[in-house]
Design a protein around this motif. Structure first.
Motif, PDB file in Angstrom:
ATOM      1  N   VAL A  34       5.259   5.880   6.559  1.00 32.33           N
ATOM      2  CA  VAL A  34       5.096   6.651   7.801  1.00 32.33           C
ATOM      3  C   VAL A  34       4.503   8.021   7.485  1.00 32.33           C
ATOM      4  CG1 VAL A  34       6.348   7.795   9.682  1.00 32.33           C
ATOM      5  CG2 VAL A  34       6.881   5.430   9.075  1.00 32.33           C
ATOM      6  N   ALA A  35       5.003   8.663   6.434  1.00 36.31           N
ATOM      7  CA  ALA A  35       4.492   9.980   6.037  1.00 36.31           C
ATOM      8  C   ALA A  35       3.026   9.894   5.609  1.00 36.31           C
ATOM      9  CB  ALA A  35       5.350  10.561   4.926  1.00 36.31           C
ATOM     10  N   VAL A  36       2.659   8.810   4.932  1.00 34.53           N
ATOM     11  CA  VAL A  36       1.265   8.611   4.534  1.00 34.53           C
ATOM     12  C   VAL A  36       0.394   8.505   5.776  1.00 34.53           C
ATOM     13  CG1 VAL A  36      -0.360   6.969   3.480  1.00 34.53           C
ATOM     14  CG2 VAL A  36       1.756   7.594   2.282  1.00 34.53           C
ATOM     15  N   ARG A  37       0.823   7.715   6.739  1.00 34.43           N
ATOM     16  CA  ARG A  37       0.059   7.573   7.982  1.00 34.43           C
ATOM     17  C   ARG A  37      -0.143   8.921   8.660  1.00 34.43           C
ATOM     18  NH1 ARG A  37       3.338   5.198  11.895  1.00 34.43           N
ATOM     19  NH2 ARG A  37       3.535   7.264  12.762  1.00 34.43           N
ATOM     20  N   GLN A  38       0.929   9.701   8.757  1.00 36.21           N
ATOM     21  CA  GLN A  38       0.839  11.011   9.398  1.00 36.21           C
ATOM     22  C   GLN A  38      -0.119  11.931   8.647  1.00 36.21           C
ATOM     23  OE1 GLN A  38       5.002  11.983   9.407  1.00 36.21           O
ATOM     24  NE2 GLN A  38       5.353  11.053  11.412  1.00 36.21           N
ATOM     25  N   CYS A  39      -0.041  11.909   7.340  1.00 42.48           N
ATOM     26  CA  CYS A  39      -0.926  12.734   6.519  1.00 42.48           C
ATOM     27  C   CYS A  39      -2.385  12.320   6.714  1.00 42.48           C
ATOM     28  CB  CYS A  39      -0.526  12.623   5.058  1.00 42.48           C
ATOM     29  SG  CYS A  39      -1.512  13.644   3.930  1.00 42.48           S
ATOM     30  N   LEU A  40      -2.643  11.031   6.712  1.00 43.71           N
ATOM     31  CA  LEU A  40      -4.012  10.554   6.891  1.00 43.71           C
ATOM     32  C   LEU A  40      -4.551  10.881   8.274  1.00 43.71           C
ATOM     33  CD1 LEU A  40      -3.858   7.109   5.059  1.00 43.71           C
ATOM     34  CD2 LEU A  40      -4.847   9.263   4.225  1.00 43.71           C
ATOM     35  N   GLU A  41      -3.692  10.867   9.277  1.00 42.84           N
ATOM     36  CA  GLU A  41      -4.124  11.253  10.620  1.00 42.84           C
ATOM     37  C   GLU A  41      -4.555  12.713  10.655  1.00 42.84           C
ATOM     38  OE1 GLU A  41      -0.737  10.154  12.991  1.00 42.84           O
ATOM     39  OE2 GLU A  41      -1.446   8.089  13.241  1.00 42.84           O
ATOM     40  N   VAL A  42      -3.815  13.567   9.962  1.00 40.94           N
ATOM     41  CA  VAL A  42      -4.185  14.991   9.876  1.00 40.94           C
ATOM     42  C   VAL A  42      -5.503  15.143   9.126  1.00 40.94           C
ATOM     43  CG1 VAL A  42      -3.537  17.208   8.866  1.00 40.94           C
ATOM     44  CG2 VAL A  42      -1.829  15.857  10.088  1.00 40.94           C
ATOM     45  N   LEU A  43      -5.640  14.440   8.002  1.00 35.75           N
ATOM     46  CA  LEU A  43      -6.858  14.541   7.200  1.00 35.75           C
ATOM     47  C   LEU A  43      -8.076  14.024   7.957  1.00 35.75           C
ATOM     48  CD1 LEU A  43      -5.638  13.478   3.645  1.00 35.75           C
ATOM     49  CD2 LEU A  43      -6.047  15.778   4.515  1.00 35.75           C
ATOM     50  N   ALA A  44      -7.885  13.059   8.832  1.00 31.11           N
ATOM     51  CA  ALA A  44      -9.001  12.517   9.607  1.00 31.11           C
ATOM     52  C   ALA A  44      -9.606  13.588  10.514  1.00 31.11           C
ATOM     53  CB  ALA A  44      -8.542  11.314  10.431  1.00 31.11           C
ATOM     54  N   GLY A  45      -8.817  14.584  10.875  1.00 36.16           N
ATOM     55  CA  GLY A  45      -9.311  15.663  11.716  1.00 36.16           C
ATOM     56  C   GLY A  45     -10.060  16.743  10.953  1.00 36.16           C
TER      57      GLY A  45
END
Length: 82
Positions: A34-45
């Motif tokens: 879940v933390a990886v997903r959240q981090c990747l969502e931030v990085l996508a921005g």
């Protein structure tokens, strides 16, 4: 305390995932996922990531793939027990 860089965050997630996989701690694996997903969502921005961050992202991606295989193996093991 200075803010954590994207690279450091990815490396920390890598370490957490690696430790959880080695321990066979599937609850922690799920939480880190879940933390990886959240981090990747931030990085996508972000507009562009620097090379050290991209390298850390690649390492995490590789380990995550290994984690997916470990999860599939565990599912199969449990299926056979049933």
């Amino acid at each position: 305390m200075p803010p954590v860089s994207d690279r450091e965050r990815l490396l920390e997630l890598h370490a957490q995932l690696q430790q959880a996989l080695q321990a066979g701690d599937w609850s922690t694996v799920a939480a880190v996922d879940v933390a990886v997903r959240q981090c990747l969502e931030v990085l996508a921005g972000r507009s562009e990531l620097d090379e050290p961050t991209l390298a850390a992202k690649r390492l995490l991606k590789q380990l995550h793939g290994e984690g997916l295989q470990a999860c599939a193996d565990e599912c199969e093991r449990l299926r056979l027990l049933l």
